[in-house]
Design a protein around this motif. Structure first.
Motif, mmCIF file in Angstrom:
data_model
loop_
_atom_site.group_PDB
_atom_site.id
_atom_site.type_symbol
_atom_site.label_atom_id
_atom_site.label_comp_id
_atom_site.label_asym_id
_atom_site.label_seq_id
_atom_site.Cartn_x
_atom_site.Cartn_y
_atom_site.Cartn_z
ATOM 1 N N VAL A 142 0.849 -1.201 0.000
ATOM 2 C CA VAL A 142 0.000 0.000 0.000
ATOM 3 C C VAL A 142 0.879 1.243 0.000
ATOM 4 O O VAL A 142 0.631 2.204 -0.747
ATOM 5 N N ARG A 143 1.908 1.234 0.826
ATOM 6 C CA ARG A 143 2.832 2.370 0.900
ATOM 7 C C ARG A 143 3.542 2.578 -0.438
ATOM 8 O O ARG A 143 3.691 3.709 -0.903
ATOM 9 N N GLU A 144 3.949 1.497 -1.062
ATOM 10 C CA GLU A 144 4.624 1.569 -2.358
ATOM 11 C C GLU A 144 3.705 2.176 -3.423
ATOM 12 O O GLU A 144 4.114 3.084 -4.170
ATOM 13 N N ALA A 145 2.461 1.698 -3.486
ATOM 14 C CA ALA A 145 1.523 2.201 -4.489
ATOM 15 C C ALA A 145 1.246 3.681 -4.284
ATOM 16 O O ALA A 145 1.181 4.458 -5.259
ATOM 17 N N ALA A 146 1.083 4.107 -3.037
ATOM 18 C CA ALA A 146 0.807 5.511 -2.749
ATOM 19 C C ALA A 146 1.993 6.394 -3.145
ATOM 20 O O ALA A 146 1.813 7.502 -3.667
ATOM 21 N N THR A 147 3.210 5.891 -2.909
ATOM 22 C CA THR A 147 4.410 6.654 -3.254
ATOM 23 C C THR A 147 4.547 6.816 -4.765
ATOM 24 O O THR A 147 4.859 7.905 -5.263
ATOM 25 N N ILE A 148 4.310 5.729 -5.502
ATOM 26 C CA ILE A 148 4.402 5.791 -6.965
ATOM 27 C C ILE A 148 3.390 6.785 -7.528
ATOM 28 O O ILE A 148 3.695 7.554 -8.446
ATOM 29 N N THR A 149 2.195 6.811 -6.955
ATOM 30 C CA THR A 149 1.158 7.737 -7.410
ATOM 31 C C THR A 149 1.525 9.184 -7.094
ATOM 32 O O THR A 149 1.336 10.082 -7.930
ATOM 33 N N ALA A 150 2.075 9.402 -5.900
ATOM 34 C CA ALA A 150 2.380 10.769 -5.464
ATOM 35 C C ALA A 150 3.652 11.323 -6.099
ATOM 36 O O ALA A 150 3.806 12.549 -6.205
ATOM 37 N N HIS A 151 4.555 10.453 -6.539
ATOM 38 C CA HIS A 151 5.847 10.913 -7.074
ATOM 39 C C HIS A 151 6.153 10.202 -8.396
ATOM 40 O O HIS A 151 7.122 9.437 -8.498
ATOM 41 N N PRO A 152 5.365 10.451 -9.420
ATOM 42 C CA PRO A 152 5.518 9.710 -10.681
ATOM 43 C C PRO A 152 6.821 9.997 -11.415
ATOM 44 O O PRO A 152 7.258 9.187 -12.232
ATOM 45 N N GLN A 153 7.452 11.140 -11.137
ATOM 46 C CA GLN A 153 8.692 11.502 -11.839
ATOM 47 C C GLN A 153 9.937 11.362 -10.963
ATOM 48 O O GLN A 153 10.995 11.902 -11.297
#
Length: 215
Positions: A73-84
């Motif tokens: 869950v933490r990984e998915a949220a991070t990828i969404t919040a910091h796509p670049q």
């Protein structure tokens, strides 16, 4: 190596979903702790740290992929919040273009710094202990022709051993302070297979080949 290259190199390992990610930012414990914090936001957990490279100039940190559901869950949220992230964009927990932690990440990075420091100091103590034993194991030459040289050599060995002893005491005091901070932060002291003291989060196991939570 630039900050961007450090971050990009680590994120490339993470993007491949490697079970183990290695971090070695030119020997700096604060930098290693900052990068370890970023890795945690992508679903990894701290495994261990040690010195390596020429004259042990590099602090190497090993992060393990955390199999717990909340890590995904933490990984998915991070990828969404910091796509670049890794391409010049924002990075979780750090100021953009820097390895300086944001205010909300300072405490977490400080804990990781203590974990790294504790593990690295354990290696330092072990290495220096072997050197002291080596110095003391070289007994004096009893041949009369070499007695004067042997006496000078013996005095030198004793002086070196004394310096190491003082350094050990200072190091032990510092390591004790780090251990107390980790205990206060809720970490548990355990012994690994070699008998070395380690600190783990509650519920975490000592790192295995790829899974630090394996029974």
């Amino acid at each position: 190596m630039s900050v961007e290259r450090h971050i990009a190199g680590m994120l490339q390992q993470i993007a491949r979903q490697q079970d183990v990610v290695e971090i070695a930012p030119q020997g700096s414990t604060p930098k290693a702790a900052a990068l370890a914090h970023v890795a945690e936001q992508y679903g990894y957990t701290y495994g261990m740290a040690y010195r390596t490279g020429f004259k042990n100039s590099l602090v190497q940190v090993r992060m393990y992929r955390d199999p717990q559901p909340d890590a995904r869950v933490r990984e998915a949220a991070t990828i969404t919040a910091h796509p670049q992230a890794g391409n010049g964009g924002t990075v979780p927990g750090l100021e953009q273009g820097s390895l300086k932690p944001l205010p909300e990440a300072v405490a977490a990075v400080a804990v990781l710094k203590d974990l790294i420091t504790f593990d690295v100091m354990a290696q330092y103590v072990a290495d220096r202990s072997q050197k002291v034993k080596g110095y003391l194991a070289c007994g004096p030459d009893r041949h009369p022709a070499h007695r004067q040289v042997a006496n000078r050599s013996g005095r030198l060995r004793r002086a070196v051993a004394l310096l190491f002893t003082v350094a050990f005491k200072v190091g032990a005091s510092r390591r004790g302070n780090v251990a107390q901070r980790l205990t206060d932060a809720g970490f548990l002291a355990v012994r690994d297979e070699q008998g070395s003291q380690r600190f783990l989060r509650p519920g975490q196991q000592l790192p295995g080949h790829t899974n630090p939570f394996a029974p």
